[in-house]
Design an enzyme around this catalytic site. Structure first.
Site, short mmCIF file in Angstrom:
data_model
loop_
_atom_site.label_atom_id
_atom_site.label_comp_id
_atom_site.label_asym_id
_atom_site.label_seq_id
_atom_site.Cartn_x
_atom_site.Cartn_y
_atom_site.Cartn_z
N CYS A 79 0.87 -1.18 0.00
CA CYS A 79 0.00 0.00 0.00
C CYS A 79 0.90 1.21 0.00
O CYS A 79 1.69 1.40 0.93
CB CYS A 79 -0.92 -0.01 1.21
N GLY A 80 0.83 2.04 -1.05
CA GLY A 80 1.74 3.18 -1.16
C GLY A 80 1.54 4.23 -0.09
O GLY A 80 2.50 4.67 0.56
N CYS A 118 -5.20 6.50 -3.27
CA CYS A 118 -4.56 5.19 -3.32
C CYS A 118 -3.15 5.39 -3.88
O CYS A 118 -3.00 5.77 -5.04
CB CYS A 118 -5.36 4.23 -4.19
#
Length: 266
Positions: free
Chosen positions: A74-75, A198
């Protein structure tokens, strides 16, 4: 049992973060993780992360979507866990950590922004309706003329379960592309809905825009519903390298949750 937790957000993408260097939190209890992430019965978050001991690195990041299942990366979560590691005194202004998708480096700036190096992208597949690539997790990038006409929940869900991307499915990004400026709305699998930002999706969108523009290196500024980020990159053969995602990572609050009497959500 009681757990101390920290709530972080990166451009509106919010996370529960737990210091698990002593191994007291059960990483296999996906029902508990789902419960903690639930916005009515639990704390509420897009995902949950733990920070673990890891030989040769500052720490290890383990990430779970809000459905309780582990994801490879997950960035925005990666940027938030770097801020958390700084809060714990594990790092100063730089980090080198391990995640499920491999090694990451990061730089923490005095204003609270975190610059996170993403994994290299080896290949991008062009489809009639966009680009498909893996920036830590799979993403479809779909360019549109007008984001106001897009129902992210409905159209995103349809593409998320499209037969082309089974059995794992894909995250879906709807992107308005204007020069070096992108606006990105994302439907995330595992959350099964739209998130305010995101990181891996914003990265995928910028790399796809580079293919459209014929850029071999450069930077895109990206607006998500939860805030502004930027992506830098270099083209390499059929993919990309030296990919960096920069944006805010902020501590929201610290709390304690008692899981005695916990019942799985039906």
């Amino acid at each position: 049992m009681q757990y101390q937790f920290y709530k972080y957000q990166g451009a509106g993408n919010d996370f529960i973060v737990i210091d698990n260097r002593e191994g007291s939190f059960n990483l296999k209890d996906y029902k508990l993780i789902e419960y903690l992430c639930h916005r009515r019965f639990g704390i509420g978050a897009d995902g949950l992360m733990t920070i673990e001991q890891c030989d040769g690195y500052d720490f290890k990041m383990t990430y779970f979507n809000s459905d309780g299942y582990e994801a490879s990366m997950c960035g925005n979560g990666g940027r938030c866990i770097v801020a958390f590691a700084f809060h714990l005194g594990i790092i100063e202004d730089k980090a080198r950590f391990m995640a499920a998708d491999g090694e990451h480096k990061a730089v923490l700036y005095p204003d609270g922004d975190v610059d996170l190096q993403m994994i290299d992208v080896s290949a991008v597949t062009k489809h009639v309706d966009g680009y498909f690539l893996n920036t830590g997790v799979p993403h479809l990038v779909h360019f549109v003329d007008d984001l106001k006409t897009i129902d992210v929940a409905i159209e995103g869900r349809q593409l998320r379960y499209d037969a082309r991307f089974q059995p794992a499915g894909t995250n879906v990004n709807f992107v308005k592309h204007t020069g070096s400026q992108l606006t990105v709305y994302t439907y995330e699998r595992g959350v099964e809905g739209e998130t305010l930002a995101c990181g891996t999706g914003i990265t995928a969108s910028a790399l796809s825009a580079a293919l459209v523009d014929g850029k071999t290196e450069g930077e895109y500024n990206v607006t998500a519903k939860g805030g502004n980020l930027s992506v830098r990159f270099k083209k390499q053969n059929d993919g990309f390298t030296n990919i960096w995602l920069k944006g805010p990572a902020k501590l929201v609050f610290i709390g304690t949750i008692d899981t005695d009497g916990f019942k799985p959500i039906v």
